[in-house]
Design a protein around this motif. Structure first.
Motif, PDB file in Angstrom:
ATOM      1  N   GLN A 243      -7.682   1.210 -12.140  1.00 10.61           N
ATOM      2  CA  GLN A 243      -7.527   0.265 -13.306  1.00 10.61           C
ATOM      3  C   GLN A 243      -7.220   0.849 -14.622  1.00 10.61           C
ATOM      4  O   GLN A 243      -6.389   0.636 -15.306  1.00 10.61           O
ATOM      5  N   GLU A 246      -3.238   1.109 -14.261  1.00 12.50           N
ATOM      6  CA  GLU A 246      -2.661   0.041 -14.804  1.00 12.50           C
ATOM      7  C   GLU A 246      -2.791   0.048 -16.309  1.00 12.50           C
ATOM      8  O   GLU A 246      -1.635  -0.460 -17.063  1.00 12.50           O
ATOM      9  N   LYS A 280       2.424   4.843  -8.799  1.00  7.79           N
ATOM     10  CA  LYS A 280       2.426   3.453  -8.908  1.00  7.79           C
ATOM     11  C   LYS A 280       3.914   3.252  -9.492  1.00  7.79           C
ATOM     12  O   LYS A 280       4.402   1.986  -9.170  1.00  7.79           O
TER      13      LYS A 280
END
Length: 282
Positions: A243, A246, A280
């Protein structure tokens, strides 16, 4: 008779370690002055308005070489850490004065398994050795420990007389100065401490809690101010690394050192978050 030169650690704007409402520099100056008062002409007190470490004062000393040097300090760690010890230069053997001091001061402040330590990472022992002076540093208990502080404050004369006795110096003046009891030094505001937390000066997690408590601050109050300054709500519950990664990518945590400080202040590991961000974005 042995002559003693007393250095009071820190000072000149450097408070040293802080805990239980006291500052190390102020406390050891009270002790140093009392050693001088009780020891009379056999004791020379170094300038209490200077910092002998910061200004390399030992290297410019011109006292006779037969003087014994004692530097006074108090230690700091977690609130449960206790005890006193004597520090001498690495590679040197403890002399009769070091041994006597270690026995006395550890009796006043018990808690350490090793009462004489050889150190190679401190400047003043090396500086004194280079000048040909006999030197030792005394850590008179932990200022971060309430019991050690209470012993120190209640036994200034006993500690001073004991140190003098270790050098064979008799008390010359038993009168006590008409000085008021030490006032609690002014503390920084919660706002100032919160900013220092954001700047990384108080560590993280349990370490931060212990250090703030030892210095007399309320952790929850400080953390609330930190969160307000950073516009970060306390985790309810804590977010996952996924989380957070992100949110970092979305720009919610800022950039560079600002991001690191904000993540630390919120109780997260910036390195772990950045690693996941990099993964990511591949």
């Amino acid at each position: 008779m042995t002559k003693l030169f007393v250095i009071c650690g820190h000072g000149a704007g450097d408070p040293g370690a802080c805990g239980n409402g006291y500052q190390e520099a102020e406390r050891v100056r009270v002790l140093g002055k009392r050693i001088k008062e009780l020891g009379g002409s056999n004791v020379m007190l170094g300038d209490v308005n200077r910092n002998y470490y910061a200004d390399n004062g030992i290297s410019s000393l011109t006292i006779p070489k037969d003087y014994q040097i004692v530097e006074l300090h108090m230690d700091s760690a977690t609130a449960s850490a206790r005890g006193a010890h004597v520090i001498i230069k690495a590679g040197l053997n403890a002399d009769q004065y070091d041994i006597a001091l270690a026995k006395f001061i550890s009796g006043m402040f018990p808690g350490r398994s090793k009462t004489i330590s050889n150190r190679s990472d401190l400047a003043n022992p090396a500086r004194a050795y280079a000048k040909g002076y006999a030197y030792r540093l005394i850590e008179c208990g932990f200022i971060s420990n309430a019991t050690d502080v209470a012993i120190f404050n209640s036994n200034i004369d006993k500690i001073a007389i004991g140190i003098l006795a270790c050098f064979g110096i008799s008390v010359q003046n038993t009168s006590k100065p008409n000085a008021p009891k030490p006032s609690t030094p002014s503390k920084k505001t919660n706002e100032q401490i919160a900013q220092e937390v954001i700047n990384g000066k108080w560590g993280n997690g349990e370490t931060r809690k212990q250090k703030l408590k030892a210095a007399g601050y309320d952790y929850n109050t400080i953390q609330k101010l930190v969160n307000q300054k950073l516009n970060v709500s306390a985790p309810k519950p804590a977010k996952t690394i996924e989380q957070l990664a992100e949110e970092v990518i979305a720009g919610k945590w800022g950039n560079g050192q600002d991001r690191i400080n904000r993540l630390k202040a919120a109780g997260y590991n910036p390195s772990a978050v950045q690693t996941r961000v990099n993964q990511k974005l591949k």
